[in-house]
Design a protein around this motif. Structure first.
Motif, short mmCIF file in Angstrom:
data_model
loop_
_atom_site.label_atom_id
_atom_site.label_comp_id
_atom_site.label_asym_id
_atom_site.label_seq_id
_atom_site.Cartn_x
_atom_site.Cartn_y
_atom_site.Cartn_z
N GLY A 463 -4.32 -6.97 -4.52
CA GLY A 463 -4.40 -6.37 -5.85
C GLY A 463 -5.64 -5.50 -6.01
O GLY A 463 -5.57 -4.39 -6.55
N LEU A 464 -6.77 -5.97 -5.50
CA LEU A 464 -8.01 -5.20 -5.58
C LEU A 464 -7.92 -3.93 -4.74
O LEU A 464 -8.40 -2.87 -5.14
CB LEU A 464 -9.20 -6.05 -5.13
N ALA A 465 -7.32 -4.03 -3.56
CA ALA A 465 -7.17 -2.86 -2.69
C ALA A 465 -6.34 -1.79 -3.39
O ALA A 465 -6.64 -0.59 -3.31
CB ALA A 465 -6.52 -3.27 -1.37
N ARG A 466 -5.30 -2.21 -4.11
CA ARG A 466 -4.47 -1.23 -4.83
C ARG A 466 -5.24 -0.61 -5.99
O ARG A 466 -5.10 0.59 -6.26
CB ARG A 466 -3.20 -1.91 -5.34
N LEU A 467 -6.03 -1.41 -6.66
CA LEU A 467 -6.82 -0.89 -7.78
C LEU A 467 -7.75 0.23 -7.33
O LEU A 467 -7.82 1.29 -7.95
CB LEU A 467 -7.66 -2.01 -8.41
N VAL A 468 -8.51 -0.02 -6.26
CA VAL A 468 -9.48 0.99 -5.82
C VAL A 468 -8.79 2.18 -5.16
O VAL A 468 -9.34 3.28 -5.14
CB VAL A 468 -10.56 0.39 -4.88
N ALA A 469 -7.56 1.98 -4.63
CA ALA A 469 -6.81 3.11 -4.09
C ALA A 469 -6.42 4.07 -5.21
O ALA A 469 -6.40 5.29 -5.03
CB ALA A 469 -5.56 2.62 -3.36
N GLU A 470 -6.13 3.51 -6.38
CA GLU A 470 -5.72 4.33 -7.52
C GLU A 470 -6.92 4.99 -8.19
O GLU A 470 -6.80 6.09 -8.74
CB GLU A 470 -4.99 3.47 -8.55
N ASP A 471 -8.06 4.32 -8.18
CA ASP A 471 -9.19 4.78 -8.99
C ASP A 471 -10.47 4.85 -8.17
O ASP A 471 -11.14 3.84 -7.93
CB ASP A 471 -9.39 3.80 -10.16
N PRO A 472 -10.86 6.05 -7.72
CA PRO A 472 -12.08 6.16 -6.91
C PRO A 472 -13.36 5.96 -7.69
O PRO A 472 -14.44 5.94 -7.10
CB PRO A 472 -12.00 7.60 -6.36
N THR A 473 -13.27 5.78 -9.02
CA THR A 473 -14.49 5.48 -9.78
C THR A 473 -14.77 3.98 -9.80
O THR A 473 -15.74 3.54 -10.43
CB THR A 473 -14.41 5.99 -11.24
N MET A 474 -13.94 3.20 -9.14
CA MET A 474 -14.22 1.77 -8.96
C MET A 474 -14.75 1.55 -7.55
O MET A 474 -14.33 2.22 -6.61
CB MET A 474 -12.96 0.93 -9.15
#
Length: 732
Positions: A463-474
């Motif tokens: 889940g975290l990997a998908r989040l940062v894939a979508e949002d480079p500001t994370m």
């Protein structure tokens, strides 16, 4: 353009794929939260015939803010694309969030667009963050226009807002920011407010009446012309000042009537060059009406005055090896170069990539090279892979309308690029290229999380990997010192959306825990210790004795091990074992459980047994000796100190400096920068700036920004150290 005297075109509606870059306009809407961007996008879609009278697409969803989180929070949290068609031109409207936490979505929209429409509320004015985005656009020469919304609000004053915009955006040339229209007001209501019913064009001197639900054009009355004379003259002079025809101003001042066609052409050129910034007005449509006030004028400005993708400078392109590559802007037959400007996940379709094509033509089922964006330091996997493009589509709310291709200059959604992340470059598999990524703000608010249950633990990393894939500001951090999983965000709202997406989209429940900084320990005084590890009762025994001396070293020295054994008291083969035991104990800490640093450990003496001594025994003895030395010494708790640089408006400098001092900060100096701002530099303990991203925004009304970098560890004051130890004891 906005003052052209033609009516609503018949060939309007929802946009399909464009066949040529000249028939595309990419426009990003910019403005603070609540300024009316999303409402305006939907009004433009309604006027263009892309949605029904309720402002909805066929399935009943609105065309923007369709995400469940946006419904619950009642605000935009992500970039959305709404393509419409007007006068045979495809307009890609990029609606961006106005809240500072989602500035990454705004930056992506700026990258994808060729022009910006700044949306300013007549009831709220221009805030500091909007001014900062204007300056960013000015730095790269992006064409801009301004639209004033909320004219229906009580005390809304278009003339005053125009003056404020000229002051805020005009810089040294306020005459470059002028209105193209003035609002027309209907009869005064009982509360004294006269509603806006239409517009009057300053160039054509035509009335555009929206009171009947659709724009109707008419001649102004004799009593109305004097009301616009001064504004009209200023506009004409402003346009002529930007004209490439240097004789035009002399002719105008000499009394010559300048041809309307010439004025409109010069206006369009000045807008497209980014040297003139027209101000327009917009108000919502009356109930049941098909056109909002000012929407036709805006669509005409976009199609006639905003630049085509041909006029957009191509970002720097290199080969995978870093060799510069020169490409023609918007060459539909050139090498494929496209960039993923946004990544999202759909529960039914999977990953969807919003892509801006800069060169070549993208087609379904094409195999492309996906180049990673070099954000490994933010927890994003760097990669160079080949993937097959899935279906291409145009989004409209939650709907996706399939298209056959996307030419250079256009935007398109690409399905099922499983490895592509926001910021990645798509290129031909036999000619892989890399596009320079756009600048993203650093996430500076830490969110420490842990899985709520064992079942969540199994799904958390994905889940975290998908989040940062979508949002480079994370930025995802697995902190080896504190053993915490930390998601670095831009602010509290950004963090809330991340948590909600983990729960709702990926089915992961997490608990938020206090964020811990990486503390260290060191010896404040010289000390000695004796490590005795002797077990000789039955069986193979263990025998090791060592005596050490520990002394503090300057910061940054690490751990230094010195052998001063004489006479073979500790056999040579066991001296590395003592060092290994000392270093292992140092990593665990000697007082509060934090790693020990900046000491010299000297092995002075010891004893061994010919049979019972071993590597393991001397490792244990080394650890015991270090613990004993620590028990007789004063141990300092060391905290990380960051060098903080704050860029802040001059009016807030005093408040920022006072606040930093209150955080145990040491001010290093200030430096004046252009635009009435000051750079404040200070060293501040990291434990004091965990929430600084939130606090600084409040302190400066969202106009300041800061960055931080690790400087060193240094001793923590005794009272603070005791408080930290108490918190550690309570937590355990």
């Amino acid at each position: 353009m906005g003052d052209k005297a033609h009516t609503h075109p018949g060939a309007a509606g929802r946009a399909t794929a464009a066949d040529h870059p000249a028939s595309v306009r990419n426009v990003v809407l910019v403005g603070h939260s609540g300024s009316g961007k999303t409402t305006l996008v939907e009004a433009l879609a309604l006027t263009a015939g892309a949605v029904n009278r309720a402002g909805r697409v066929e399935d009943g969803a609105t065309v923007s803010d369709y995400d469940d989180i946006e419904h619950r929070q009642q605000r935009s949290v992500q970039l959305s694309l709404v393509p419409v068609e007007w006068d045979d031109i495809k307009i890609n409207l990029l609606d961006t969030p106005g809240y500072a936490d989602f500035v990454g979505e705004l930056r992506a929209g700026l990258r994808a667009a060729d022009a910006a429409l700044f949306v300013v509320s007549a009831s709220d004015g221009v805030d500091g963050s909007t001014r900062m985005v204007w300056e960013e656009c000015a730095a790269v020469g992006m064409p801009r226009a301004i639209v004033v919304t909320h004219l229906e609000a009580a005390r809304a004053d278009f003339e005053e807002m125009t003056r404020i915009c000229a002051e805020a955006f005009g810089g040294d040339d306020p005459d470059a920011v002028l209105p193209l229209y003035l609002p027309l007001h209907g009869p005064e209501a009982p509360d004294g407010h006269a509603p806006v019913t239409g517009l009057i064009g300053l160039l054509t001197q035509q009335l555009f009446d929206y009171s009947g639900g659709e724009r109707k054009e008419s001649e102004p009355g004799e009593d109305q012309l004097p009301l616009i004379e001064e504004a009209r003259n200023r506009l004409i002079e402003g346009i002529i000042a930007e004209s490439e025809d240097e004789t035009l101003m002399d002719r105008y001042l000499g009394g010559e009537e300048i041809d309307l066609k010439t004025l409109i052409e010069d206006l369009e050129r000045a807008v497209a060059r980014g040297t003139f910034f027209p101000v327009l007005a917009a108000a919502p449509a009356a109930e049941g009406a098909r056109q909002g006030i000012g929407t036709v004028e805006l669509l005409e400005l976009i199609t006639g005055g905003f630049p085509t993708p041909f006029e957009h400078p191509l970002p720097t392109v290199t080969t995978i090896d870093g060799e510069p590559r020169e490409l023609q802007p918007c060459d539909t037959d050139g090498p494929l170069v496209a960039e993923v400007v946004k990544t999202s996940s759909d529960p039914y379709v999977g990953r969807i990539s919003l892509v801006r094509v800069f060169s070549g033509t993208l087609r379904p089922d094409q195999t492309v090279h996906v180049s990673g964006h070099g954000l490994a330091d933010r927890g994003h996997e760097d990669h160079d892979v080949e993937e097959r493009v899935g279906a291409l589509s145009m989004p409209f709310g939650k709907q996706q309308r399939q298209v056959t291709h996307a030419v250079a200059g256009d935007l398109v959604c690409v399905a099922k690029l499983g490895r592509a992340e926001t910021g990645d470059t798509l290129s031909a598999k036999d000619d892989p290229l890399l596009m320079e990524p756009w600048r993203m703000p650093d996430p500076l608010l830490p969110l420490a999380i842990r899985a709520h249950s064992k079942a969540d633990e199994d799904k958390l990393s994905q889940g975290l990997a998908r989040l940062v894939a979508e949002d480079p500001t994370m930025r995802l951090e697995q902190n080896q010192d504190t053993h915490q999983v930390v998601l670095w965000c831009l602010g509290e709202a950004h963090a809330d959306v991340a948590l909600e997406r983990l729960r709702g989209r990926y089915g992961v429940q997490v608990d938020v825990v206090p964020h811990r900084v990486s503390l260290r320990e060191t010896f404040a005084t010289k000390s000695a210790g004796r490590g005795r590890h002797v077990k000789q009762s039955g069986g193979h025994g263990q025998y090791a004795i060592c005596e050490i001396e520990v002394e503090p070293l300057p910061g940054g020295s690490g751990i230094e091990f010195v052998d001063k054994v004489v006479g073979g008291a500790v056999p040579r083969q066991f001296i590395p074992s003592v060092e290994k035991g000392v270093r292992a104990q140092a990593a665990k800490g000697v007082a509060a459980g934090y790693p020990l640093i900046d000491v010299r450990v000297t092995l002075l003496d010891g004893k061994a047994h010919s049979v019972d001594s071993s590597d393991a025994a001397f490792q244990t003895a080394g650890a015991l000796a270090l613990r004993e030395a620590a028990a007789d010494a004063r141990i300092h708790l060391l905290e990380p100190v960051a060098e903080v640089s704050v860029l802040v408006g001059d009016e807030y400098v005093g408040a920022v400096m006072s606040d930093l001092s209150g955080r145990r900060g040491r001010l290093l100096g200030t430096e004046q920068t252009p635009g009435g701002r000051t750079l404040v530099r200070a060293e501040v303990p990291e434990i004091e700036i965990g929430r600084y991203a939130v606090d600084l925004r409040s302190l400066s009304h969202g106009t300041a920004r800061f960055d931080r970098r690790y400087a060193r560890h240094e001793p923590m004051p005794a009272q603070v150290a005791e408080r930290v130890r108490e918190q550690e004891r309570a937590a355990s």
